[in-house]
Structure formats: structure tokens, C-alpha cells
Design a protein around this motif. Structure first.
Motif: not given
Length: 250
Positions: A100, A116-117, A119, A139-142, A145, A152, A183-184
Motif C-alpha cells: 500500500s 488515503k485509501s 473505495g 488511492w483507489y484500493r480496488e 498498488t 494504480a 510504500r509501506q
């Protein structure tokens, strides 16, 4: 002996002198007419007499436009909605494992923003970042990444009711500029811009933005065009297409 004329005044009439003067005047007039006619002929066809200047020979496109010299403005990417996104010249880097995103950095624009994630909203559209934080990117998490194979997708506001926002200068990016996503997993994915598009919201290029891709791509979206006060929205979207070309560990 000096000759005297009665009563003074002008000398008596001289028929011979009068004829001579008339002939001279007519000759002078004829000469002037000849010169003027010759000048008109030359001016109407200067190239036939070797008098055409460089300025006369310039085509319309070569005329100066009065604008300051410099690099020409970059043309926006234009294509049918089903055409794939443009790719940068360098070879894409191999995709990475999913992780992420936590921060977006665009040094050229002075952007250093948390992510921010997001949906889907209740109406089926993608959520947008809260307007209360103008420096926030969504960020559109669907989707993929950043750095993972696929596209992404990130969104950011152009402005708010009171000030400019994180993507207010997104349109200033040009082909070859770089975008970094932290990234994380501690890896920073570096993306190179391949094209920028201004698309009407009525004909949004859904396939180009959200379609599946073999390489790791990053698509940034914000508002553009004219602000429609009647509906409270901009008429267009600015879309930046970028491909991951390298990565490094922070």
C-alpha cells in the motif's frame, strides 16, 4: 535705348512665346504621367524587376507572432477512449509485489502529500479525498498498488472553496518528469510521465485509466477545464499517465 511701355504694367502679348510655353507645359505633364505609370507597373510586379524583398516572400506561417521565444508548449495526449495510455521512452521496470502507498512526492511541483485509501461511494463512483485536507491524495484500493503490475489510480483536488489544493499544478507536468510513491514496505517506486490528457467528464476514457496493464503504471486524476457554477463541478479531468521505471529502498 531702354524700351518704355505706355501706362506701365505687363508687356504686350507675344503669340510666339505663348505657343512655346504651352508646348513645354504639355511635355512636362506627359513626362510625369509616364513616370507614374512606370512606378505602378513595378510595384504591382516587384519580383519581375528584382525588387521583391524577403518579407514579401515569407509565407503566412513564417510571420512572427509577437510572442516571446522559448520552448513550445507540450501538446496534450489525444486519442480515442479505447486507446492504451502513452508510455515513456525508457523501458518499464519489472513490477513488484503489492504494498500500500503511504506518500506521494512530485518534486517539480512541490508536492509531498500523505495518501488515503479510497473505495466506492454509494452511487458507484470512486470516493474523493475529504475537502477539509487540501494536501491529501486518495488511492483507489480496488486497483493495483503503486509498483504492482497494473494501473494504480490516485485522485486529488485541484482546489477548494478557499484555496488551491494538492493537484492544482498537475497540468504543469511534462513527458519525462518523475513521480515518486513511498510504500509501506519501505520501497519507493519511481514513475516517469508518458503523457497528459485533458478529457471531458462526459467522455471519460474509462478503459485507458482503469483497464488492465502488464506494466506497473500510475494514473493521477484531478479536475480541469471550466468550472460550471450551476452544477458546482469542473467540466473536464486532467489525467497524468506514468510508468514505473525504477525503484529504491528508503
Amino acid at each position: 535705348m531702354a524700351q518704355h511701355y505706355p501706362y506701365g504694367g505687363e508687356p504686350p502679348d507675344d503669340p510666339g512665346g505663348r505657343v512655346l510655353r504651352t508646348v513645354l507645359i504639355l511635355a512636362a505633364i506627359a513626362g510625369v504621367i509616364t513616370v507614374v505609370a512606370g512606378m505602378l507597373i513595378v510595384f504591382n510586379s516587384p519580383e519581375e524587376y528584382g525588387l521583391a524583398s524577403q518579407r514579401d516572400q515569407l509565407s503566412l506561417g513564417a510571420q512572427p507572432d509577437g510572442k516571446a521565444t522559448g520552448q513550445p508548449a507540450q501538446a496534450l495526449f489525444k486519442a480515442a477512449p479505447t486507446v492504451p495510455p502513452p508510455l515513456p521512452l525508457p523501458d518499464p521496470a519489472p513490477p513488484m509485489m503489492p504494498s500500500s502507498p503511504v506518500r506521494l512526492v512530485i518534486k517539480k511541483l512541490g508536492v509531498n502529500a500523505p495518501i488515503k485509501s479510497l473505495g466506492l461511494a454509494k452511487d458507484g463512483t470512486i470516493q474523493v479525498p475529504p475537502a477539509g485536507n487540501p494536501n491529501l491524495v486518495g488511492w483507489y484500493r480496488e486497483m493495483a498498488t503503486p509498483g504492482e503490475a497494473g494501473a494504480a489510480v490516485m485522485l486529488g483536488h485541484k482546489d477548494t472553496y478557499t484555496r488551491s489544493a494538492v493537484f492544482s499544478r498537475l497540468h504543469e507536468l511534462v513527458n519525462g518528469d518523475t513521480i515518486e510513491v513511498k510504500r509501506q514496505d519501505g520501497v519507493t517506486a519511481v514513475f516517469t510521465v508518458g503523457g497528459i490528457e485533458q478529457a471531458s467528464k462526459k467522455t471519460f476514457p474509462t478503459e485507458r485509466v482503469y483497464g488492465s496493464r502488464a506494466n506497473a503504471q500510475l494514473h493521477l486524476i484531478t479536475c480541469g477545464g471550466t468550472y460550471n457554477r450551476a452544477i458546482g463541478h469542473y467540466t473536464d479531468n486532467i489525467i497524468v499517465y506514468a510508468t514505473m521505471t525504477s525503484s529504491y529502498r528508503s
